[in-house]
Design a protein around this motif. Structure first.
Motif, short mmCIF file in Angstrom:
data_model
loop_
_atom_site.label_atom_id
_atom_site.label_comp_id
_atom_site.label_asym_id
_atom_site.label_seq_id
_atom_site.Cartn_x
_atom_site.Cartn_y
_atom_site.Cartn_z
N VAL A 287 0.87 -1.18 0.00
CA VAL A 287 0.00 0.00 0.00
C VAL A 287 0.91 1.23 0.00
CG1 VAL A 287 -1.81 1.27 1.22
CG2 VAL A 287 -1.82 -1.25 1.23
N VAL A 288 0.86 1.99 -1.08
CA VAL A 288 1.71 3.18 -1.20
C VAL A 288 0.89 4.39 -0.79
CG1 VAL A 288 3.17 4.56 -2.70
CG2 VAL A 288 3.00 2.08 -3.05
N ASP B 204 5.46 4.93 2.79
CA ASP B 204 5.13 6.36 2.92
C ASP B 204 6.45 7.10 3.11
OD1 ASP B 204 2.13 7.82 3.81
OD2 ASP B 204 3.97 8.96 4.10
N LEU B 205 6.34 8.43 3.18
CA LEU B 205 7.54 9.25 3.43
C LEU B 205 7.58 9.74 4.87
CD1 LEU B 205 7.29 11.47 0.19
CD2 LEU B 205 8.53 9.31 0.47
N ALA B 206 6.46 9.59 5.58
CA ALA B 206 6.35 10.15 6.95
C ALA B 206 6.33 9.02 7.96
CB ALA B 206 5.09 10.98 7.06
N ASP B 207 7.28 9.06 8.91
CA ASP B 207 7.34 8.01 9.93
C ASP B 207 6.05 7.94 10.76
OD1 ASP B 207 9.80 6.95 9.26
OD2 ASP B 207 10.89 8.43 10.46
N SER B 208 5.43 9.11 11.02
CA SER B 208 4.21 9.09 11.85
C SER B 208 3.10 8.30 11.14
CB SER B 208 3.75 10.50 12.17
OG SER B 208 3.45 11.18 10.98
N ASP C 195 2.44 -5.18 8.57
CA ASP C 195 3.50 -5.86 9.32
C ASP C 195 4.88 -5.44 8.84
OD1 ASP C 195 2.50 -7.46 7.06
OD2 ASP C 195 4.15 -8.80 7.58
N VAL C 196 4.94 -4.79 7.67
CA VAL C 196 6.22 -4.28 7.16
C VAL C 196 5.99 -2.83 6.76
CG1 VAL C 196 8.03 -4.57 5.41
CG2 VAL C 196 6.79 -6.59 6.26
N VAL C 197 6.87 -1.92 7.17
CA VAL C 197 6.72 -0.52 6.74
C VAL C 197 8.03 -0.05 6.11
CG1 VAL C 197 4.94 0.06 8.44
CG2 VAL C 197 7.34 0.46 9.00
N VAL C 198 7.89 0.78 5.08
CA VAL C 198 9.06 1.27 4.36
C VAL C 198 8.95 2.79 4.26
CG1 VAL C 198 10.33 1.21 2.17
CG2 VAL C 198 9.12 -0.84 2.96
N ASN C 199 9.96 3.48 4.77
CA ASN C 199 10.02 4.93 4.55
C ASN C 199 10.80 5.13 3.26
OD1 ASN C 199 10.68 7.65 4.39
ND2 ASN C 199 10.33 7.88 6.59
N ALA C 200 10.09 5.51 2.19
CA ALA C 200 10.68 5.57 0.86
C ALA C 200 11.66 6.72 0.70
CB ALA C 200 9.57 5.65 -0.20
N THR C 201 11.78 7.59 1.72
CA THR C 201 12.82 8.62 1.61
C THR C 201 14.21 8.01 1.77
OG1 THR C 201 12.21 9.18 3.88
CG2 THR C 201 11.73 10.82 2.23
N HIS C 202 14.31 6.93 2.55
CA HIS C 202 15.65 6.34 2.68
C HIS C 202 15.71 4.84 2.44
CE1 HIS C 202 14.20 5.65 6.75
NE2 HIS C 202 14.04 6.95 6.89
N ASP D 113 14.41 1.31 -0.02
CA ASP D 113 13.94 0.95 -1.35
C ASP D 113 12.77 -0.05 -1.24
OD1 ASP D 113 13.54 0.14 -3.93
OD2 ASP D 113 15.62 -0.46 -4.31
N ALA D 114 11.57 0.45 -1.52
CA ALA D 114 10.37 -0.38 -1.37
C ALA D 114 10.43 -1.61 -2.28
CB ALA D 114 9.13 0.45 -1.67
N LEU D 115 10.96 -1.43 -3.48
CA LEU D 115 11.02 -2.54 -4.44
C LEU D 115 11.86 -3.69 -3.87
CD1 LEU D 115 10.04 -3.30 -7.24
CD2 LEU D 115 12.09 -2.24 -8.20
N GLU D 116 12.98 -3.32 -3.28
CA GLU D 116 13.87 -4.33 -2.70
C GLU D 116 13.14 -5.07 -1.55
OE1 GLU D 116 17.91 -3.74 -0.38
OE2 GLU D 116 17.92 -2.74 -2.34
N VAL D 117 12.45 -4.32 -0.71
CA VAL D 117 11.75 -4.93 0.42
C VAL D 117 10.67 -5.89 -0.09
CG1 VAL D 117 10.25 -4.47 2.41
CG2 VAL D 117 12.23 -2.99 1.96
N VAL D 118 9.87 -5.44 -1.06
CA VAL D 118 8.77 -6.27 -1.57
C VAL D 118 9.32 -7.50 -2.29
CG1 VAL D 118 6.86 -6.32 -3.22
CG2 VAL D 118 7.08 -4.40 -1.63
N ARG D 119 10.36 -7.32 -3.05
CA ARG D 119 10.96 -8.49 -3.74
C ARG D 119 11.52 -9.48 -2.73
NH1 ARG D 119 13.58 -5.59 -9.04
NH2 ARG D 119 11.63 -5.55 -10.23
N GLY D 120 12.07 -8.94 -1.64
CA GLY D 120 12.62 -9.81 -0.58
C GLY D 120 11.55 -10.68 0.06
#
Ligand SMILES: NC(=O)c1ccc[n+]([C@@H]2O[C@H](COP(=O)([O-])OP(=O)(O)OC[C@H]3O[C@@H](n4cnc5c(N)ncnc54)[C@H](O)[C@@H]3O)[C@@H](O)[C@H]2O)c1
Ligand SMILES: [Zn+2]
Ligand SMILES: [Zn+2]
Length: 348
Positions: free
Chosen positions: A173-174, A199-203, A214-221, A223-230
């Motif tokens: 979910v982006v 998302d870009l905001a930690d809050s 269950d998994v969150v990715v801050n796309a400012t630092h 790589d969402a693609l790497e996380v999802v592929r993993g």
């Protein structure tokens, strides 16, 4: 009565306005108990929705008590507690007959706070009242039900159901604003293997965790693609839900989805996004998009009632109706205030 009036780009005022009255025999007048502000209202205030003309009362979400009904209204009566949906439905046109109320040809669709006066007021006239309001089951609060006026069905229909989320899926979910969070809660109903919030905001990512990612990715630092592929043996997400509304996040969803998966676009886009058909055609990717119809509202009401869904978690701030100007400030400055949904209630 008093209401929040749009006076042209950048201008709004909570002020005295004429009471609404029954115009058509299918109308009802609802006394607003509780209402809220949508991101779309902020777009209107920026002048991005030219169909909204100065003098318009904003708002398309409310829970209230029926005050009066027109002579043709048969299913609700004065004194009933009802949900006023963001989508009105004539109930008779081709699209309404097919459950696509958002596309109503008979004068409904998204009209409240857009083409006619809306719900950010002490009273609101609701056209086609029989098919545009919902009776509220016992045991659920006004505030919880208010979340079904727009964000609940939007995340569920345009994100989760259009995306065909199934048990065991990895769902990305982006955008973890109210809509993305609602989509996360809706996706959880289908027992996905993982829900990845980006998302870009930690809050906002903290909120995503609270509602079930269950998994969150801050796309400012990261790589969402790497996380999802993993998480997916390199394949990509079964479903990627776009809940931001900018070209980059649509394109990101197209990159995140696995061959055979679905991109469900929920975001409202103000600019064209690039569709990389040269990559997508061979991947059997389905792309869906849409305006909410609210056909799922009865289902979501039952899920609230049976405590399988807790959209009330999205409420961060409370105000009274006469504090509307402050509520807009808090909602518009979500980065500082961490607002998700602000709820305004009539003084008792
Ligand atoms: N299709 C419909 O019927 C419908 C109905 C209502 C709202 N919407 C749309 O849904 C979208 C989301 O609504 P909302 O109220 O949750 O909005 P919001 O602005 O509160 O949330 C958007 C989130 O996206 C995040 N974001 C911004 N840029 C990003 C990026 N590049 N990568 C990752 N995250 C990013 C923001 O930090 C924010 O948390 C909006 O475009 C809104 O207009 C669609
Ligand atoms: Zn809305
Ligand atoms: Zn219709």
């Amino acid at each position: 009565m008093r209401a929040l009036v749009y006076d042209g780009p950048g201008k709004r005022e909570w002020r005295e306005t004429p009471d609404p009255r029954i115009i058509d025999e299918t109308d009802a007048i609802i006394g607003v108990n509780t209402t809220t502000i949508c991101g779309t209202d902020l777009h209107i205030l920026k002048g991005d929705v030219p169909a909204v003309t100065p003098g318009r009362i904003l708002g398309h979400e409310a829970v209230g008590i029926v005050e009066a009904v027109g002579s043709a209204v048969t299913t609700i009566r004065p004194g009933d507690r009802v949900l006023v949906s963001c989508i009105s439905a004539c109930g008779r046109c081709r699209y309404c007959r097919e459950g696509m109320y958002g596309q109503c040809l008979g004068g409904g669709g998204w009209i409240l706070g857009h083409l006619i006066d809306g719900t950010q007021a002490e009273y609101v006239r609701v056209p086609f009242a029989d098919t545009s309001t919902f009776a509220i089951p016992a045991g659920v609060t006004d505030e919880e039900v208010l979340m079904l006026a727009d964000i609940g069905p939007t995340g569920y229909e345009v994100g989760v159901l259009n995306g065909h989320v199934r048990p065991g899926d990895v769902v990305a979910v982006v955008g973890a604003g109210p809509i993305g969070l609602s989509a996360i809660m809706g996706a959880k109903l289908f027992s996905p293997a993982h829900v990845v919030a980006i998302d870009l905001a930690d809050s906002r990512l903290e909120a995503a965790k609270r509602v079930g990612a269950d998994v969150v990715v801050n796309a400012t630092h990261d790589d969402a693609l790497e996380v999802v592929r993993g998480l997916t043996d390199g394949l990509g997400a079964d479903v990627a839900i776009e809940a931001v509304g900018v070209p980059g996040t649509f394109e990101q969803c197209a990159a995140l989805v696995r061959p055979g998966g679905t991109v469900a676009n929920v975001g409202v886009h103000g600019k064209p996004a690039t569709l990389h058909l040269e990559d997508l055609w061979i991947k059997d990717v389905t792309i869906t998009t849409g305006l909410v119809d609210t056909y799922s509202t009865p289902t979501l009401l039952r899920l609230l009632s049976s405590r399988q869904l807790d959209l009330g978690q999205l409420v961060t701030h409370h105000f009274h109706l006469d504090e509307f100007m402050d509520a807009y400030e808090v909602f518009a400055n979500a980065a500082d205030t961490q607002a998700l949904k602000v709820v305004l209630t009539a003084r008792s």
